[in-house]
Design an enzyme around this catalytic site. Sequence first.
Site, mmCIF file in Angstrom:
data_model
loop_
_atom_site.group_PDB
_atom_site.id
_atom_site.type_symbol
_atom_site.label_atom_id
_atom_site.label_comp_id
_atom_site.label_asym_id
_atom_site.label_seq_id
_atom_site.Cartn_x
_atom_site.Cartn_y
_atom_site.Cartn_z
ATOM 1 N N GLN A 117 1.984 4.684 1.557
ATOM 2 C CA GLN A 117 1.664 5.673 2.243
ATOM 3 C C GLN A 117 3.439 4.960 3.299
ATOM 4 O O GLN A 117 4.058 4.058 3.178
ATOM 5 C CB GLN A 117 0.818 5.328 3.689
ATOM 6 N N CYS B 251 -2.515 9.184 6.721
ATOM 7 C CA CYS B 251 -3.130 8.667 5.554
ATOM 8 C C CYS B 251 -4.364 9.841 5.306
ATOM 9 O O CYS B 251 -4.967 9.710 3.849
ATOM 10 C CB CYS B 251 -4.094 7.514 6.176
ATOM 11 N N HIS C 214 -9.039 5.151 9.822
ATOM 12 C CA HIS C 214 -8.079 5.242 8.213
ATOM 13 C C HIS C 214 -8.765 6.352 7.790
ATOM 14 O O HIS C 214 -10.247 5.557 7.692
ATOM 15 C CB HIS C 214 -7.455 3.519 8.176
ATOM 16 N N ASN D 178 -6.882 2.339 -0.603
ATOM 17 C CA ASN D 178 -6.269 2.514 0.168
ATOM 18 C C ASN D 178 -4.829 3.121 0.206
ATOM 19 O O ASN D 178 -3.888 1.960 -0.202
ATOM 20 C CB ASN D 178 -6.300 0.694 1.651
ATOM 21 N N TRP E 122 -2.247 2.885 1.930
ATOM 22 C CA TRP E 122 -0.992 1.937 2.137
ATOM 23 C C TRP E 122 -0.513 1.248 1.258
ATOM 24 O O TRP E 122 0.561 0.959 1.465
ATOM 25 C CB TRP E 122 -1.394 1.390 3.114
#
Length: 470
Positions: free
Chosen positions: A85, A91, A247, A271, A273
């Site tokens: 990300q 997200c 998130h 995730n 991220w």
Amino acid sequence: FLFPQAFPARKDFKFNNQDFTHLRDYCLSRGLLFEDDTFPAHVSSIGPNLLSEDKLSRLQWKRPMMIERNPHLIMDGVSRFDIIQGEIGDCWVLAALGSLTLQRQFLENVLPKDQGFKENYAGIFHFRFWHFGDWVDVVIDDQLPFLNGRYLSVQPRSRNEFWPSLLEKAYAKLRGSYQNLHWGYISDALVDLTGGVQVQFPLQKPPSDLQEILKAAAKSQCLMGCTTPGWQSIGNVELKNGLVKGHAYTVTGATEIPYKNGWEDIIRVWNPWGHGEWRGPWSDGSTFPHSECKMSYQAFAEQFFSLCICDNTPSFLDFGDQRGTKWSLAMYVNQWARGLTAGGRLTMRSYFRSLWMKRAVGIEDCHGTINHFLQFQGLRDRLPVAFFSQYKSKVLKCGLNVSARDVTNYFYLSPGTYVVVPATSEEGQEAEFLLRIFLRCQDSNDNTMLYMCGRLPSSLGWTPALRKEG
């Protein structure tokens, strides 16, 4: 009207009337690199409120050919681990995209193979999204936004692999700007990437059979995502347990394993991220990458706020069905008109109040307050007379009065006649709407029928009636 057995997309539409093949051939014949004037390399494509004026002034647009000597659209296949990300709070999009990479049948539809940086490269790419009942082909140029030398949007893990960044740009164009990707609902992105049906499950008070639903969804290869508590204003607050407030994550697996003297349900999450994972029970000694972890179902239900499951059909509700019952689907499009059918939520007295003097039928909710008026004139020859008198006080709200783009719920219905009333979230809102009804009948000789009023006069609105005969 008998339910059809399959749901075909009506046809492909070209977003902004841009034809990928025609535009690419034009650029190739003239030795040009495509520049998209409908979504230009300009701050207008970013949006007015995503970045400060100072940051907008320092924004640069670069083509992959300017960044890497040997760029690729895809390298060694497509994986969720290709995604990291960027600066945008999308997200919800990337978690849905991570789930998409697990299902090739959906992925190949979104990411056409007739493009790349080698043969016939002209700085133009295209991606397909499901948009209110139609597959829409979105064309983009390959100029990507950079701020201070870093990707503003999603960053590919491999420096010379660009499918995540280009696909994200196409979705931003469909949505109007990159700013419109900054916060959203994973349910919307899952539907846009698949054309499927999504169902959301609150984890504070989950249904008693949610564990079985989860395992059935994983077995039937559904797309799944989940969110942690905390609203968008929370920002990127990482908790001590490794999870992030407000998130979105991808659910990449759900299974049951032997543990001690019994069985333990294990959930695996990723995730977007590209780093950061659960540090609680079952996380120690994980062999997964640092952006993915496993946890018990109990911890999952305690730590996450909601779960979203998406598939072509509600196959995740098939657990316990020993007969392999098939799903049927009907889809209809109509619109709400101000002063006529855009009456707002079912709790609004104003809903269809203009129809009260036209022999409309008053319907009472469970509290006995008359709050909804519905014009049935177009249905009187299709529904039994007893329906209008016997059931007028038995409106089933089903918890669908929420302000969201896509509202879905599922029910176990006994034989009878049912009317579906699409409603706007607020009075006076005008828009088109898409209604899809999925139905699974246990009786192979079931005579379920869907009656529709067709093109009703504008004063009548649009109301389908579902008759289920046992």
